[in-house]
Design a protein around this motif. Structure first.
Motif, PDB file in Angstrom:
ATOM      1  N   PRO A 188       0.815  -1.224   0.000  1.00  0.00           N
ATOM      2  CA  PRO A 188       0.000   0.000   0.000  1.00  0.00           C
ATOM      3  C   PRO A 188       0.844   1.268   0.000  1.00  0.00           C
ATOM      4  CG  PRO A 188      -0.981  -1.614   1.467  1.00  0.00           C
ATOM      5  CD  PRO A 188       0.344  -2.184   1.036  1.00  0.00           C
ATOM      6  N   ARG A 189       1.941   1.297   0.782  1.00  0.00           N
ATOM      7  CA  ARG A 189       2.785   2.485   0.818  1.00  0.00           C
ATOM      8  C   ARG A 189       3.487   2.691  -0.524  1.00  0.00           C
ATOM      9  NH1 ARG A 189       2.678   6.957   3.392  1.00  0.00           N
ATOM     10  NH2 ARG A 189       3.089   6.186   5.501  1.00  0.00           N
ATOM     11  N   LEU A 194       3.906   5.459  -5.829  1.00  0.00           N
ATOM     12  CA  LEU A 194       3.736   5.388  -7.279  1.00  0.00           C
ATOM     13  C   LEU A 194       2.735   6.431  -7.754  1.00  0.00           C
ATOM     14  CD1 LEU A 194       4.272   4.068 -10.006  1.00  0.00           C
ATOM     15  CD2 LEU A 194       2.536   2.341  -9.457  1.00  0.00           C
ATOM     16  N   ARG A 195       1.637   6.599  -7.026  1.00  0.00           N
ATOM     17  CA  ARG A 195       0.636   7.600  -7.408  1.00  0.00           C
ATOM     18  C   ARG A 195       1.239   9.007  -7.355  1.00  0.00           C
ATOM     19  NH1 ARG A 195      -3.963   8.117  -4.133  1.00  0.00           N
ATOM     20  NH2 ARG A 195      -4.969   9.121  -5.908  1.00  0.00           N
ATOM     21  N   CYS A 196       2.112   9.227  -6.401  1.00  0.00           N
ATOM     22  CA  CYS A 196       2.800  10.528  -6.333  1.00  0.00           C
ATOM     23  C   CYS A 196       3.725  10.706  -7.529  1.00  0.00           C
ATOM     24  CB  CYS A 196       3.600  10.641  -5.035  1.00  0.00           C
ATOM     25  SG  CYS A 196       2.589  10.811  -3.545  1.00  0.00           S
ATOM     26  N   MET A 197       4.375   9.619  -7.943  1.00  0.00           N
ATOM     27  CA  MET A 197       5.242   9.671  -9.115  1.00  0.00           C
ATOM     28  C   MET A 197       4.425   9.978 -10.369  1.00  0.00           C
ATOM     29  SD  MET A 197       7.535   6.331  -8.047  1.00  0.00           S
ATOM     30  CE  MET A 197       8.441   6.157  -9.583  1.00  0.00           C
ATOM     31  N   VAL A 206       7.432  14.132  -2.432  1.00  0.00           N
ATOM     32  CA  VAL A 206       6.771  12.914  -1.955  1.00  0.00           C
ATOM     33  C   VAL A 206       7.003  12.755  -0.447  1.00  0.00           C
ATOM     34  CG1 VAL A 206       6.682  10.400  -2.105  1.00  0.00           C
ATOM     35  CG2 VAL A 206       6.967  11.764  -4.190  1.00  0.00           C
ATOM     36  N   ALA A 207       8.235  13.026  -0.019  1.00  0.00           N
ATOM     37  CA  ALA A 207       8.566  12.913   1.405  1.00  0.00           C
ATOM     38  C   ALA A 207       7.710  13.852   2.245  1.00  0.00           C
ATOM     39  CB  ALA A 207      10.050  13.222   1.616  1.00  0.00           C
ATOM     40  N   GLU A 208       7.551  15.094   1.778  1.00  0.00           N
ATOM     41  CA  GLU A 208       6.746  16.069   2.512  1.00  0.00           C
ATOM     42  C   GLU A 208       5.279  15.657   2.537  1.00  0.00           C
ATOM     43  OE1 GLU A 208       7.525  19.722   0.530  1.00  0.00           O
ATOM     44  OE2 GLU A 208       9.502  20.016   1.466  1.00  0.00           O
ATOM     45  N   ARG A 209       4.796  15.137   1.427  1.00  0.00           N
ATOM     46  CA  ARG A 209       3.372  14.776   1.334  1.00  0.00           C
ATOM     47  C   ARG A 209       3.040  13.587   2.226  1.00  0.00           C
ATOM     48  NH1 ARG A 209      -1.126  15.036  -1.830  1.00  0.00           N
ATOM     49  NH2 ARG A 209      -2.303  13.103  -2.030  1.00  0.00           N
ATOM     50  N   LEU A 210       3.942  12.592   2.257  1.00  0.00           N
ATOM     51  CA  LEU A 210       3.667  11.361   2.994  1.00  0.00           C
ATOM     52  C   LEU A 210       4.305  11.348   4.383  1.00  0.00           C
ATOM     53  CD1 LEU A 210       4.101   8.727   0.110  1.00  0.00           C
ATOM     54  CD2 LEU A 210       2.018   9.883   0.886  1.00  0.00           C
ATOM     55  N   TYR A 211       4.906  12.466   4.793  1.00  0.00           N
ATOM     56  CA  TYR A 211       5.543  12.570   6.102  1.00  0.00           C
ATOM     57  C   TYR A 211       6.608  11.483   6.294  1.00  0.00           C
ATOM     58  CZ  TYR A 211       1.510  15.571   6.974  1.00  0.00           C
ATOM     59  OH  TYR A 211       0.560  16.558   6.884  1.00  0.00           O
ATOM     60  N   ALA A 248      -1.861  10.906  -7.597  1.00  0.00           N
ATOM     61  CA  ALA A 248      -2.316  11.328  -6.286  1.00  0.00           C
ATOM     62  C   ALA A 248      -3.049  12.649  -6.436  1.00  0.00           C
ATOM     63  CB  ALA A 248      -1.114  11.481  -5.343  1.00  0.00           C
ATOM     64  N   ASP A 249      -4.088  12.858  -5.664  1.00  0.00           N
ATOM     65  CA  ASP A 249      -4.847  14.093  -5.712  1.00  0.00           C
ATOM     66  C   ASP A 249      -4.061  15.158  -4.959  1.00  0.00           C
ATOM     67  OD1 ASP A 249      -6.599  16.196  -5.627  1.00  0.00           O
ATOM     68  OD2 ASP A 249      -8.313  15.007  -4.915  1.00  0.00           O
TER      69      ASP A 249
END
Length: 254
Positions: A188-189, A194-197, A206-211, A248-249
């Motif tokens: 899932p992670r 991948l959706r962020c990519m 991506v790091a900032e978005r997913l903490y 990703a939205d």
């Protein structure tokens, strides 16, 4: 669902060759029950469609030039660039406009008009949401038949294209199935990454978005590439698209 009996059919011609667009519009408008408009670009077409819908006179069929905006379109072989139905970032080419209209949810049929019959592009057009494909050297009678046919929820392709288009669609389904199997291996992670990519985010974003830490994101990205069997982010994104993985939205709260 077709046009109600007694109501005029409204057709929008979208082609950046002005003489051709105006000539085709005039020829179509010669039919007693057809009203025609013309637009010279995807953004202009979207504005025209939105304005017409607001005024209660929505278009029924859009005829889209396959080579719309060819001068500024992606290189041959590149996938259509999907975009929202706004002026900024609007789709620049014909097949991307078809896809944008489908995603907009507008109840309008699209038919692609092309210089020549090409099975691969015709298959891409159908996948993007087109209801028909017509060569520009077809007769006006043929075009009238297609316009009226798609309003009856028919799909229209030249007979000579059927075998090639079916082959392309079968191949696309096979590739999608293979891509889906690869994506199914992701955790899932990793799927989130991948959706962020797919959304075009770099490692830091991506790091900032997913903490997560950049190092952790790098590890996830490497795992994604390895499980998908590709060697670059671009290839991973292309495979994800084939598997139906959306971006990703970016408007969601981080």
């Amino acid at each position: 669902m077709g046009v109600a009996v007694g109501r005029r059919i409204r057709v929008l011609v979208v082609d950046d060759h002005r003489i051709f667009a105006e000539s085709l519009a005039a020829a179509l408008a010669a039919e007693p029950d057809v009203d025609v408009g013309a637009a010279g670009s995807a953004p202009a077409a979207l504005r025209c469609l939105q304005r017409a819908a607001t005024e209660g006179r929505a278009f029924d069929v859009v005829l889209v030039d396959a080579d719309l905006g060819k001068c500024g379109a992606p290189a041959a072989g590149s996938p259509p660039r999907l975009a929202t139905a706004g002026t900024e970032g609007a789709p620049a080419d014909g097949l991307a406009l078809v896809a944008a209209l489908r995603e907009s949810g507008q109840p309008v049929r699209t038919v692609v008009i092309a210089e020549q019959d090409e099975p691969r592009r015709a298959a891409l057009a159908l996948q993007a949401g087109a209801a028909g494909w017509v060569a520009k050297d077809s007769s006006l009678q043929r075009l009238h038949t297609v316009v009226r046919g798609v309003l009856r929820d028919e799909t229209h392709l030249p007979p000579a294209l059927l075998t090639g288009v079916l082959r392309e669609l079968t191949s696309a389904r096979k590739h999608r199935s293979e891509s889906e199997q690869l994506v199914d291996q992701l955790t899932p992670r990793e799927r989130e990454v991948l959706r962020c990519m797919v959304a075009g985010l770099g490692r830091k974003a991506v790091a900032e978005r997913l903490y997560l830490s950049p190092h952790t994101v790098r590890t996830h990205m490497q795992n994604v590439l390895g499980k998908l069997g590709v060697h670059s982010t671009l290839a991973a994104v292309a495979l994800a698209r084939r598997a139906g993985v959306g971006p990703a939205d970016l408007e969601e709260a981080s």
